[in-house]
Each structure stands twice: as structure tokens, then as C-alpha cells.
Design a protein around this motif. Structure first.
Motif, PDB file in Angstrom:
ATOM      1  N   LYS A 121      -0.502  -2.854  -0.112  1.00 41.92           N
ATOM      2  CA  LYS A 121      -0.821  -1.769   0.806  1.00 41.92           C
ATOM      3  C   LYS A 121      -2.251  -1.851   1.313  1.00 41.92           C
ATOM      4  O   LYS A 121      -2.574  -1.419   2.406  1.00 41.92           O
ATOM      5  CB  LYS A 121      -0.555  -0.416   0.150  1.00 41.92           C
ATOM      6  CG  LYS A 121      -1.578   0.019  -0.888  1.00 41.92           C
ATOM      7  CD  LYS A 121      -1.182   1.343  -1.531  1.00 41.92           C
ATOM      8  CE  LYS A 121      -0.080   1.139  -2.539  1.00 41.92           C
ATOM      9  NZ  LYS A 121       0.392   2.351  -3.193  1.00 41.92           N
ATOM     10  N   SER A 147       7.129   2.969  -2.676  1.00 42.25           N
ATOM     11  CA  SER A 147       8.286   3.873  -2.753  1.00 42.25           C
ATOM     12  C   SER A 147       8.241   4.946  -1.663  1.00 42.25           C
ATOM     13  O   SER A 147       9.258   5.256  -1.048  1.00 42.25           O
ATOM     14  CB  SER A 147       8.365   4.508  -4.131  1.00 42.25           C
ATOM     15  OG  SER A 147       7.177   5.217  -4.408  1.00 42.25           O
ATOM     16  N   GLU A 217      -2.239   5.515   0.804  1.00 44.12           N
ATOM     17  CA  GLU A 217      -0.883   5.611   1.368  1.00 44.12           C
ATOM     18  C   GLU A 217      -0.850   6.435   2.654  1.00 44.12           C
ATOM     19  O   GLU A 217       0.009   6.222   3.511  1.00 44.12           O
ATOM     20  CB  GLU A 217       0.075   6.174   0.317  1.00 44.12           C
ATOM     21  CG  GLU A 217       0.335   5.146  -0.789  1.00 44.12           C
ATOM     22  CD  GLU A 217       1.298   5.629  -1.862  1.00 44.12           C
ATOM     23  OE1 GLU A 217       1.665   6.821  -1.838  1.00 44.12           O
ATOM     24  OE2 GLU A 217       1.682   4.803  -2.717  1.00 44.12           O
TER      25      GLU A 217
HETATM   26 MG    MG Z   1       3.468   4.447  -3.625  1.00 42.85          MG
END
Ligand code: MG
Length: 382
Positions: A121, A147, A217
């Protein structure tokens, strides 16, 4: 049969990817790369017989080369890792190297037009606009192995992008969800490494404790889905069953649920847009699962605001925040700084870094280095 290159094969995501591939006979393991864990790599090479295996650490690569079976080409060094990302025999690249170290290979996979299953990420946090524009140009598909973002992708598919009202990222809250500000000051690495719901590598587990993982995120979601930052929200959900939600303009909220097991988003990224059958991991809500939701506490967890700030600013902001955080996490694990200083140092570097609005990859690497250096310098004074 499409070939898969797994970059970061000995880490948590890499090992889970191989577990998922046991159930996907239509894919084959073309190549494996890791940093220096030659013992685990040797086991993987013996089991999967890839055409190539690379270790970034030359000494470890030597150990591997002296034991690897004939027919497996052993490579060494960061350049060789990057080479696997653009190699012809691999249609799918699983980008699972942790941190800024994964950006060169992730960028190479995008440039080569691969299906990029993105667990790294930090690459998206640092270079979101470059990677997404690059994918449009080369025909690469970037599919999240995170996720929350897998949940958003799955939920998005029940409406059109212009019908999205909000994207709600869920956060477990980490091991310190209920700790007071005073307790957080004293938090030790061993305590921060005990995640209540997810079993992951050390770096991301510390990021979950500071909520910096959620900050990263937010930025990742902003670039992956081209979202207006004002549409991104974070809600704490301690059970980690609802992995994120998308609210549409007709007042429908669509969510994706599952046990906290990375095999689920990995499987989806590998088989997208199809869904492959599996033999295990089905959710049983009859077993008295509770689903709780609450707003995050940005006072005790200031990292979250940094994520929104960096997502709004774009440019080099993500690289500065990420580089500073990586350096601060390393210092915390070495017990050189307190837990609460991670977010403070990351915020300081973000505020003070020489901002560039439309950076090149070189600008981003420079920003990353600057932020790490800034943290090391400032960690010493107080
Ligand atoms: Mg995550």
C-alpha cells in the motif's frame, strides 16, 4: 496458464498467497522474490519449482544458490527483484514487499502492464497519481490486497462511481483502542505487536496500533478509486468482520464481510472479476458474532488526521508521511522513541517537508529519504 510473480514471498502476504494458490490450479508460480530469508525461500522453491527466485540480499542469495535444485535460476539484488516485476512469463505480479522499498518493483509492474495485486500500500500512498495514470497508459490492472480496499472494490461493483456518496473504511482500532493517553505514552513494542484480530507483519501491526495504517489506507483509497477525500470516512469496528462499506446516493450501504483472513482479498485479486471456490473460511454469523461500530478518537490517535491531510494535499505529502512513519516505527521497535512520538514525528516531517505538487518518481524517492533523515535528526532532540 498465467504465471504469477510473488514479490515478498516469505512475508505474511507472500505465504498466504501461496496458500491461496494451492487452490487455484489455473495459475502457476513463475517467480519468487524476497529480501533475505533464504531458508523459507528454499522451502518455497522446493515446493513450487518456480523458473526464477531472487533474494535482494546478496549473501542470502548465495546461500540459496548453493542449495537450490537445478532448473531454478537464482538472482540477487534489488535490481533483479525489479526485473521479475516486468518479466514476460509473469502476467500477474503480487506486490507484497512492505514499505517504500516496494515502490520500484510495483512501478515496474505497472509500467509493464501487468495485473498488479497490490499489498504494497505504501507504493500507492507515495505515488498514487503516477501508478494510476501509468496503469491507464499500459493497460495494467491494479487490484488491492488490502482487506478494506478489496471490500470497497467489491461493494463499488453494485453501483456506478458517480452514485457513490461515501466510502466508509473500517478500522479494528488496534491493541490500544481502549487505552488512555497516559497509557499510550508508556506502550511498549511487545504490546503494540499484539494485534487483537489480524495476524500480520511487524511494520503493519505497529501501524495498526497508531492507526497510521488507516491513515495510509485513506490515501490509498483516494488514489485507487479516484475519490474526493471529503467522501472518505473511518469508523472503528473492533471485530474486523465488515471490511469496509460503500454508501450510495439512494441511501443503500453495501458492505463486504468475512473473517479477518488475508486469503480472501488475495483470492479476489488473483481471480478478479471471477470468484474462485474455496474449501474453508466461511463466515458463520450464527455463532454469536457481534458487530460493533464507533467513531475513531483522533485525539488519542492523531495519525488519522495526518492521513486525511496528506490525501487532500497530494503531491509529495504521501511520500513524506510514509517515509517519516517508516523511520519512526523502526526507532520505536528499537526502543529509541516512545509510541506516541511515532505520529508526532510523522506529522512534523509532513508539515515541514519541501512540498512538490506534481512530483516525478525521483522527487518521491528524494522526499522519502528527506523524511527519514528528518525523523532521525529530530528523534534525538526530545
Ligand atoms: Mg487494511
Amino acid at each position: 496458464m498465467p504465471g504469477v510473480a510473488i514479490l515478498g514471498s516469505t512475508g505474511s502476504i507472500g505465504r498466504s498467497t501461496l496458500r491461496v494458490l494451492e487452490e487455484l490450479p489455473d495459475l502457476h508460480v513463475r517467480s519468487l522474490a524476497a529480501n533475505g530469508d533464504w531458508k523459507t525461500m528454499l522451502e518455497q522453491v522446493l515446493r513450487w519449482k518456480p523458473a526464477k527466485a531472487v533474494l535482494a540480499d546478496p549473501a542470502a542469495a548465495k546461500e540459496l544458490a548453493s542449495r537450490a535444485p537445478a532448473g531454478v535460476e537464482i538472482g540477487s539484488g534489488a535490481e533483479a527483484v525489479r526485473g521479475l516485476a516486468s518479466e514476460e512469463g509473469a502476467e500477474i505480479v503480487v506486490a507484497a514487499i512492505t514499505g517504500a522499498a516496494g515502490l520500484p518493483s510495483t512501478a515496474a509492474a505497472v509500467s509493464a502492464g501487468k495485473r498488479v495485486c497490490l499489498a504494497n500500500k505504501e507504493a500507492m500512498v507515495m505515488a498514487g497519481p503516477i501508478l494510476t495514470a501509468g496503469a491507464v497508459e499500459t493497460g495494467a490492472t491494479i487490484l488491492p490486497i488490502d482487506s478494506e480496499h478489496s471490500a470497497i472494490l467489491q461493494s463499488m461493483r453494485s453501483g456506478n462511481p458517480d452514485e457513490v456518496r461515501r466510502v466508509i473504511l473500517t478500522a479494528s482500532g488496534g491493541p490500544f483502542r481502549d487505552w488512555s493517553a497516559e497509557q499510550l505514552e508508556q506502550a511498549a513494542p511487545e504490546e503494540a505487536l499484539k494485534h487483537p484480530t489480524w495476524n500480520m507483519g511487524a511494520k503493519i501491526t505497529i501501524d495498526s496500533a497508531t492507526l497510521m495504517n488507516k491513515a495510509l489506507e485513506i490515501i490509498e483509497a483516494r488514489w485507487l478509486f479516484g475519490l474526493d477525500v471529503a467522501k472518505i470516512e473511518v469508523v472503528v469496528h473492533p471485530q474486523s468482520i465488515v471490511h469496509s462499506m460503500v454508501e450510495f446516493q439512494d441511501a443503500s450501504t453495501v458492505a463486504q464481510l468475512g473473517y479477518p483472513d488475508m486469503c480472501i482479498p488475495i483470492r479476489y485479486a488473483l481471480t478478479f472479476p471471477r470468484r474462485a471456490p474455496t474449501a474453508w473460511g466461511f463466515l458463520d454469523l450464527a455463532k454469536s458474532h457481534r458487530l460493533d461500530f464507533m467513531p475513531p478518537d483522533t485525539g488519542r490517535f492523531p495519525a488519522l488526521s495526518l492521513g486525511f491531510d496528506a490525501a487532500r494535499r497530494g503531491g509529495t505529502a504521501g511520500a513524506a508521511l510514509n517515509g517519516a512513519n517508516e523511520a519512526a516505527v523502526a526507532l520505536f521497535l528499537e526502543k529509541k522513541i516512545r509510541f506516541t512520538r511515532i505520529a508526532r514525528l510523522a506529522g512534523g516531517a509532513l508539515a515541514e517537508h519541501p512540498f512538490v505538487a506534481s512530483p516525478s518518481l525521483e522527487d518521491l524517492y528524494r522526499t522519502d529519504g528527506w523524511a527519514r533523515e528528518w525523523v532521525r535528526r529530530n528523534a534525538e532532540n526530545g
